[in-house]
Design an enzyme around this catalytic site. Sequence first.
Site, mmCIF file in Angstrom:
data_model
loop_
_atom_site.group_PDB
_atom_site.id
_atom_site.type_symbol
_atom_site.label_atom_id
_atom_site.label_comp_id
_atom_site.label_asym_id
_atom_site.label_seq_id
_atom_site.Cartn_x
_atom_site.Cartn_y
_atom_site.Cartn_z
ATOM 1 N N HIS A 1 44.911 38.668 37.534
ATOM 2 C CA HIS A 1 44.860 38.685 38.988
ATOM 3 C C HIS A 1 43.451 38.357 39.477
ATOM 4 O O HIS A 1 42.482 38.543 38.743
ATOM 5 C CB HIS A 1 45.183 40.084 39.537
ATOM 6 N N TYR A 2 43.336 37.941 40.726
ATOM 7 C CA TYR A 2 42.062 38.085 41.427
ATOM 8 C C TYR A 2 42.243 39.139 42.511
ATOM 9 O O TYR A 2 43.354 39.405 42.964
ATOM 10 C CB TYR A 2 41.517 36.775 41.978
ATOM 11 N N THR A 3 41.133 39.755 42.921
ATOM 12 C CA THR A 3 41.232 40.917 43.805
ATOM 13 C C THR A 3 41.308 40.560 45.287
ATOM 14 O O THR A 3 41.637 41.415 46.103
ATOM 15 C CB THR A 3 40.018 41.850 43.610
ATOM 16 N N ASP B 1 47.551 34.332 42.997
ATOM 17 C CA ASP B 1 46.483 34.602 42.025
ATOM 18 C C ASP B 1 46.949 34.451 40.567
ATOM 19 O O ASP B 1 48.123 34.667 40.291
ATOM 20 C CB ASP B 1 45.909 36.006 42.263
ATOM 21 N N HIS C 1 49.584 36.331 38.113
ATOM 22 C CA HIS C 1 50.438 37.040 39.060
ATOM 23 C C HIS C 1 51.393 36.075 39.765
ATOM 24 O O HIS C 1 52.550 36.402 40.043
ATOM 25 C CB HIS C 1 49.553 37.763 40.083
ATOM 26 N N GLU D 1 42.402 42.762 36.646
ATOM 27 C CA GLU D 1 41.923 42.277 37.941
ATOM 28 C C GLU D 1 40.509 41.712 37.782
ATOM 29 O O GLU D 1 39.663 42.305 37.109
ATOM 30 C CB GLU D 1 41.909 43.407 38.967
#
Length: 281
Positions: free
Chosen positions: A61-63, A182, A172, A125
Site C-alpha cells: 500500500h501507500y499511505t 495503491d 491494494h 504500508e
Amino acid sequence: MKAALKRAILLLNILLILAGCTSVTEKGNRVINTKMGSERVDGITYTSKGQNFRQRFIILHYTVSDRERSIDLLANKDVSSHYLITDRENEPIYYLVDENKRAWHAGISSWGSFSNLNDNSIGIEIVNKGFVMKDGKMNFYQFPSWQIHKTAVLLLDLIKRYEIEPQNILGHSDIAPQRKQDPGPLFPWKELYRDYGIGMWYDDTVKEKYKNAFSEGVTPEDVQKELKKFGYGIVVTKEYDEQTKNVITAFQFHFIQYKYDGVMDAETYAVLKALNEKYKK
C-alpha cells in the site's frame, strides 16, 4: 547452564500458575491453569500433516499521507497494517501488528478463490502521498530508491519465512480494483522482480507470441475471463463496463505502467496472456 534453565522455567511456571495463566516447558508442551482446573497440553507427540501458513499473501500500500499522519492513522485508529516504511531513510521499518494477528489493511477484497484478504495476508504500508489530480488526470508521487530497497529486504524475509508464492505478492489495487489505486503505477514492480526476484513479471518472448491475438477478434467476454483467470475479482458481463475498466486500470498500474487508461489494447492483452501462461497453468 541446563540446571539454571530448568530453575528459570520452574520459577516462570510458578508465577504463571499463581497468575492463572498457561505455563511453559522445555519441550514446548504447556499446562493450562484456570480457576476451573488444570490440563496438560502435549505439543510434541503428534503433529498434523495437514497444515500450512495463515500468511498466504503480501499486500503493498501507500499511505496517501505524510509520516506523522500515517503513524497516527495506523497506530491509533481502526485502520492498521503489519509494517510501516516511512519516508525517512534513517528510520527502521516499524512493526505494528503481530504477523500472526489480523491487521485491517485490505478491506473488501479478493484474489482468485480468496476473499476478505485481511484474514490471510500481511499488509505493508509505505509513506507516500499517492497522487494529485491535474487536468483531470492522476499524477502520482515517486518512491525513492532507498524506500524500495527497504521494502525488498522486508519482502525477501517474509517470502522465505512463509513460503509466499510470487503470484500472491500484490498491490491494494489488485485485490480491490473498484475502489483503490495503491501503490500506483510508479511503484517499481519490474525492478523488484528483476533486481530481487520478488513478485510476478512476464517474459517478453512469450508476450511477443500473443502480440497479434487481440486483433484476431478478442471479445469483452474473453478479456474478462482472462482477467478472472489471473486472479482479479470481476463479473463476466460480456461488455466493457465500468467494473472491467477499473480492473484493466489496476492491471495496467502493475504491468503496463506507462499507460493506465483502463482500455484493453493489443499490448495489455498480450501481457495478460503471457502472465496467465507463466503463472496460471
